[in-house]
Structure formats: C-alpha cells, structure tokens
Design an enzyme around this catalytic site. Sequence first.
Site, PDB file in Angstrom:
ATOM      1  N   CYS A 114     -21.610 -61.255  63.062  1.00  0.00           N
ATOM      2  CA  CYS A 114     -22.758 -61.877  63.303  1.00  0.00           C
ATOM      3  C   CYS A 114     -23.603 -60.830  64.930  1.00  0.00           C
ATOM      4  O   CYS A 114     -24.869 -61.336  65.218  1.00  0.00           O
ATOM      5  CB  CYS A 114     -23.359 -63.179  63.771  1.00  0.00           C
ATOM      6  SG  CYS A 114     -22.667 -63.418  61.534  1.00  0.00           S
ATOM      7  N   HIS A 276     -29.682 -65.775  66.250  1.00  0.00           N
ATOM      8  CA  HIS A 276     -28.391 -65.347  64.961  1.00  0.00           C
ATOM      9  C   HIS A 276     -28.951 -66.062  63.690  1.00  0.00           C
ATOM     10  O   HIS A 276     -28.912 -67.610  64.239  1.00  0.00           O
ATOM     11  CB  HIS A 276     -27.400 -65.393  65.288  1.00  0.00           C
ATOM     12  CG  HIS A 276     -27.102 -64.592  63.676  1.00  0.00           C
ATOM     13  ND1 HIS A 276     -26.796 -63.895  62.593  1.00  0.00           N
ATOM     14  CD2 HIS A 276     -25.775 -65.859  63.658  1.00  0.00           C
ATOM     15  CE1 HIS A 276     -26.588 -64.283  61.915  1.00  0.00           C
ATOM     16  NE2 HIS A 276     -25.426 -65.217  62.128  1.00  0.00           N
ATOM     17  N   ASN A 306     -28.714 -65.527  55.864  1.00  0.00           N
ATOM     18  CA  ASN A 306     -28.102 -65.193  57.206  1.00  0.00           C
ATOM     19  C   ASN A 306     -27.444 -63.711  56.419  1.00  0.00           C
ATOM     20  O   ASN A 306     -27.159 -63.168  55.690  1.00  0.00           O
ATOM     21  CB  ASN A 306     -26.677 -65.817  57.168  1.00  0.00           C
ATOM     22  CG  ASN A 306     -26.094 -65.219  58.848  1.00  0.00           C
ATOM     23  OD1 ASN A 306     -25.706 -64.183  58.740  1.00  0.00           O
ATOM     24  ND2 ASN A 306     -25.150 -66.009  58.998  1.00  0.00           N
TER      25      ASN A 306
END
Length: 349
Positions: A114, A276, A306
């Site tokens: 990430c 993020h 995500n």
Amino acid sequence: MPRTKIAGIGMYVPKNVFTNNDLLKYMDTSDEWIQERTGIKERRYADRKNETTTTMGVEAATIAIERAGITPQEIDFIIFATISPDYYFPGCGVLLQRAMKLKEIGALDVRNQCSGFVYALSVGDQFIKTGMYKNILVIGSEKHSFGLDFSTRGRNVSVIFGDGAGAVVLQPTDDENRGILSTHLHSDGEAAEILAMYNPGTHANHWMPEKVADFDDAEIGEMFFSHSMIEKAQVFPNMDGQTVFKKAVIKFPEVIKEALSANNFQTSDLRLLIPHQANLRISQFVQQKLGLRDDQVKNNIQKYGNTTAASIPIALCEAWEEGKIQEGDLVCLASFGSGFTWASALLKW
Ligand SMILES: CC(C)(COP(=O)(O)OP(=O)(O)OC[C@H]1O[C@@H](n2cnc3c(N)ncnc32)[C@H](O)[C@@H]1OP(=O)(O)O)[C@@H](O)C(=O)NCCC(=O)NCCS
C-alpha cells in the site's frame, strides 16, 4: 537543485463494477457488514482475460503523459509499483516499456504494497533532484481480482480489494513554490506476517511458528509451490484486520505530522490530504485525530475499494479532475500497509 513537480496525472479503472451484493453469490457476507466496517459500496474488477496490471498501468500512463504535454518517447525512466504483477518475474516495468514502445530506458519495479506509490514517488524525486532524469513515469497498478479467496473463508480480505491504476509524470522545476517538498519512508518488519501472502515463496516455514506452506520431503524443489498448498488454500493473502487497523490509526497521523513539521506547516495549511484508501473508517479516524475538515480529506474507497499501490494516484487524479487541487495548494499523500510500511509526501501542486 531543482524540485520535482507532478507534470501530468492519469487514472484508469476497469468498467466492470462489482457491488457488495454481487459478492453474495460467492460468500456469506452482506452489504451492511461491508459498508459498516469498511465504507466500501462497490469496486471494479478487471476483465479476466483482456486486462492485466500492466495494461491498466498503460491506460493511466497514456493519460498522464498526454497531460504532461510530452510524448512517450520523452520518458526516460519507469517506476512501477504493484503487488499483483503480471509475472512473478520480470516486473511490470519492462512489460509497460514494451507495450508503450518506450525507448530502452531503465524500468524499476517497487514492491511496497500500500506504500508502493509513495515509495516510488520518493525514488523518482531523488533521480529528478540530482538531474539524472527529466521525465519519469511513476505507476501504481493492481489486479487483485486475479487471486483473492472469494469463498466465505477469505471474506475478511476479499471484500476490501479492487482493481485499478494511476500514474504521474515527474519533471524538474525551478519554481520554488511548486513540487515535492519532502518524502518520509518507514518500515517495521516485526509485523511482516500480519498482512501478507506467504506463497509462492522461498520461506520454507522459517518465519512463523505454525506451518503456512505444505510441501513434500523431496530432496530438491517443490517447496515454492505445491499441490498441497493449493488444496489447503495457502495461496491467498492473509490479514489480521484488527492489528492492521490499530497500527494504521497511529502511523498515518504520525507520518503526516512528520511531513508537515519538516516543512514548518500546520494541519490547517493543508488543502488536501490524500490517504491511501485502506478503509474509510481508518481515514475518518485519522481525519478526526488531525482535526481536519471533510473538504480537506479525499476519500473514494466507497467506489473502488482498496487498490493498494494504485489508490493514492487514483484518488489524487480524481481530486485534481474534480478541481479540488489548484496550483500552489499544499497536498499531503500518506500511506500505511503490509510490511508494515508507511510513508508520506508533502507537495505544493
Ligand atoms: C477487516 C476488518 C474490516 C474486519 O473487521 P473487524 O471488526 O476487525 O472484524 P473481525 O475480523 O473481528 O471479524 C468479526 C466477525 O465478522 C466476520 N466477518 C469477517 N469478514 C466478513 C465479511 N466480509 N462479511 C461478513 N462477516 C465477516 C468474522 O468472521 C467475524 O465473525 P465471528 O465474530 O462470528 O467470528 C477490519 O479489521 C479492518 O478494516 N481492518 C483494517 C484492514 C485494512 O485496512 N486493510 C488494508 C490495509 S492496507
């Protein structure tokens, strides 16, 4: 020394929308559970056969290059962040170089989950500042739908992730009021197994007390990938969600404050925080902890889930397209994820 500016930005998400209710066909879950815990309403899944992590990266990169006002032939370095590469090796960077018919330039793949995009941006920033390159293409792209466990067994992970890509072109600028002011990179490998995909790999159960890979006693080979691993569903990502959550809500604010204080700014100076897109609840927690207004934080996880290394460039691109970022605005990018790794970048648009 010049500064690094984002000269062009692009994003691409697949057309195929998969709602929470669409997932009910495959697992025991509910729209209510997913929205309440993660904020996600739907995500995009790439075309199974015609879209790959690289091809989505190409789509986003093509837009970024056009918006930077240059031609693909002027790109002189590629940095590609992903954890869902087309091949185990070689990386997506070279596949993108081939697909876009770029010159025989360097292509670097970044595997920082990430935090991949912020790490990649930081690497590009150093090459620009030293004068080594003039037009760097930085891509974050993921095709998670290729290999998640879509049965009830894997629901705590599979409902969260989506596919997509974002890209930027980095260029030098002498304008002191523009560009990347600083980047801040961190890691703590103590928690490496908390959010991880162990197999295929060379670990041979070395790092964990329990067996996470089944392989036979052959004298050589067959440890990397085996029928047994497939039968025992050991080839999917694993996540202890609560531990991730607890650490994320500490490290996100920490690394954002680090970036602000390194440049003598306050949270009130921020035009936009692009976190993020891990989980809407995490972003809301971070927003509250930093005392930011709703209009100072970009969230789009509701639509895309995500997308790991792609989430920050997608959110940044969307915010820019919506007119939420103007020249001179102070923007902070911040990430936290598997590793654990966390990072931030502060920039004047
Ligand atoms: C993953 C996450 C949403 C799970 O929420 P949680 O409140 O921690 O849930 P738990 O894992 O404790 O599970 C609670 C229950 O929900 C169930 N559950 C898990 N996933 C489910 C799903 N998709 N649908 C329905 N139920 C689910 C569990 O089986 C468990 O059931 P039980 O109580 O009968 O055992 C949450 O931990 C989280 O968001 N963590 C951060 C993850 C993240 O951001 N990851 C990306 C980092 S980059």
